[in-house]
Design an enzyme around this catalytic site. Structure first.
Site, PDB file in Angstrom:
ATOM      1  N   ASN A   1       4.745   5.690  -0.995  1.00  0.00           N
ATOM      2  CA  ASN A   1       3.242   5.084  -1.219  1.00  0.00           C
ATOM      3  C   ASN A   1       2.364   6.821  -1.678  1.00  0.00           C
ATOM      4  O   ASN A   1       1.187   7.192  -1.196  1.00  0.00           O
ATOM      5  CB  ASN A   1       2.212   4.377  -0.369  1.00  0.00           C
TER       6      ASN A   1
ATOM      7  N   LYS B   1      -0.323   6.456  -3.481  1.00  0.00           N
ATOM      8  CA  LYS B   1      -1.796   5.382  -2.675  1.00  0.00           C
ATOM      9  C   LYS B   1      -2.700   5.971  -4.579  1.00  0.00           C
ATOM     10  O   LYS B   1      -2.235   5.882  -6.001  1.00  0.00           O
ATOM     11  CB  LYS B   1      -2.937   6.315  -1.988  1.00  0.00           C
TER      12      LYS B   1
ATOM     13  N   HIS C   1      -2.303  -3.605   2.817  1.00  0.00           N
ATOM     14  CA  HIS C   1      -1.979  -2.353   3.287  1.00  0.00           C
ATOM     15  C   HIS C   1      -3.932  -1.711   3.770  1.00  0.00           C
ATOM     16  O   HIS C   1      -5.025  -2.315   3.320  1.00  0.00           O
ATOM     17  CB  HIS C   1      -2.599  -0.374   2.309  1.00  0.00           C
TER      18      HIS C   1
ATOM     19  N   GLU D   1      -5.821  -0.235   4.119  1.00  0.00           N
ATOM     20  CA  GLU D   1      -7.171   1.165   3.313  1.00  0.00           C
ATOM     21  C   GLU D   1      -7.706  -0.522   2.139  1.00  0.00           C
ATOM     22  O   GLU D   1      -8.633  -0.749   2.031  1.00  0.00           O
ATOM     23  CB  GLU D   1      -6.382   2.184   2.086  1.00  0.00           C
TER      24      GLU D   1
ATOM     25  N   GLU E   1       1.938   0.667  10.692  1.00  0.00           N
ATOM     26  CA  GLU E   1       1.294   1.606   9.862  1.00  0.00           C
ATOM     27  C   GLU E   1      -0.152   1.384  11.421  1.00  0.00           C
ATOM     28  O   GLU E   1      -1.018   0.646  10.596  1.00  0.00           O
ATOM     29  CB  GLU E   1       0.983   2.015   8.631  1.00  0.00           C
TER      30      GLU E   1
ATOM     31  N   GLY F   1      -2.465   9.240   7.302  1.00  0.00           N
ATOM     32  CA  GLY F   1      -3.094  10.428   6.876  1.00  0.00           C
ATOM     33  C   GLY F   1      -3.949  11.204   7.529  1.00  0.00           C
ATOM     34  O   GLY F   1      -4.829  12.242   7.404  1.00  0.00           O
TER      35      GLY F   1
ATOM     36  N   SER G   1       1.784   9.637   8.772  1.00  0.00           N
ATOM     37  CA  SER G   1       2.238  11.053   8.789  1.00  0.00           C
ATOM     38  C   SER G   1       3.435  10.972   8.980  1.00  0.00           C
ATOM     39  O   SER G   1       3.912  12.262  10.060  1.00  0.00           O
ATOM     40  CB  SER G   1       1.077  11.409   9.977  1.00  0.00           C
TER      41      SER G   1
END
Ligand code: PGA
Length: 264
Positions: A16, A18, A102, A104, A174, A180, A220
């Site tokens: 991904n 991003k 996701h 985010e 996730e 991250g 991560s």
């Protein structure tokens, strides 16, 4: 070892990107990955670039075994939805996979469970493989409610999805606190959540169906920390953010998945 009644699921590693890379960097990364993928690997591989690079990446990867996915999609086919991309548009250029929900998107862009459910349905209707993301925040984990929370997210995300369609979804656990941040969720904790997800699928559909569905881990992931996770039969692959931006590191993660297919 796998139980005899559990079919061996093929591992998949999804990158991904991003909102990262430039066109030249994206092209360089993809060319390197393409040549690596020609010589080895018995696992599924996918990359999810930003929308604006999808066509170029697809073009470079034509004829390779790497799937190209989008990072998001709107659920309507067309209309006055400024800034959005429709399933038909993704279909037009040859996209096969789409990440949905996701964290985010959920946190920054305020996507709700019900919108995510509509997106999953639209993705299935248009024959994409939806990669449905779920995961708890740190507070929820510290309260010991991760499994309960994720199970609820799954339940809401797959509302009204048929037996036929559920098998086409890939789930990606996730935990938000691991994305991250450099803090990976331990293999043991990730397995607990993945098992809870499989259980809810079993309850809602059947053991046979739930055993076919791939449930990944993300957050991560690096080649140095993912061995413990990917060698477990309850983790069917990884959704990789930062570490998917460097060809060599991403290839090492795919190598781990490939070795796990042989040894499990
Ligand atoms: P990360 O992102 O690997 O950079 O933590 C994972 C993801 O958000 O899918």
């Amino acid at each position: 070892m796998y139980n005899n009644d559990i079919m061996k699921r093929k591992k998949i590693i999804i990158g991904n990107w991003k909102m990262n890379l430039s066109l030249p960097l994206a092209q360089d990364l993809i060319l390197k990955l393409k040549s690596e993928s020609e010589k080895k690997w018995d696992v599924d591989i996918a990359v999810c670039p930003p929308y604006i690079y999808l066509a170029q990446v697809l073009n470079i990867l034509k004829g390779s075994k790497i799937t190209v996915g989008a990072q998001n999609m709107y659920y309507k086919e067309e209309g006055a939805f400024t800034g959005e991309i429709s399933p038909l548009m993704l279909k037009d250029i040859g996209i096969q996979m789409v990440i949905i929900g996701h964290s985010e998107r959920r946190q920054i862009f305020k996507e709700t469970d019900s919108e995510i459910n509509l997106k999953v349905k639209a993705a299935l209707q248009h024959d994409f493989t939806p990669v449905l993301c779920i995961g708890e925040d740190l507070g929820t984990r510290e309260k010991g409610k991760a499994e309960e929370y994720v199970t609820q997210q799954v339940t809401n995300g797959i509302k009204d999805i048929s037996k036929n369609d559920i098998e086409k979804i890939i789930f990606a656990y996730e935990p938000i606190w691991a994305i991250g941040t450099g803090k990976i969720c331990s293999g043991e904790d990730a397995v607990k959540v993945n098992k809870a997800i499989r259980n809810i699928l079993k309850e809602k559909y059947s053991t046979e169906i739930s055993n076919k569905i791939r449930i990944l881990y993300g957050g991560s992931i690096k080649s140095a920390n993912f061995g413990e996770h990917i060698s477990n039969e309850d983790i069917d692959g990884g959704l990789v953010g930062g570490a998917s931006l460097k060809a060599e590191e991403f290839a090492k993660i795919i190598d781990l998945a490939d070795k796990a297919m042989v040894t499990i």
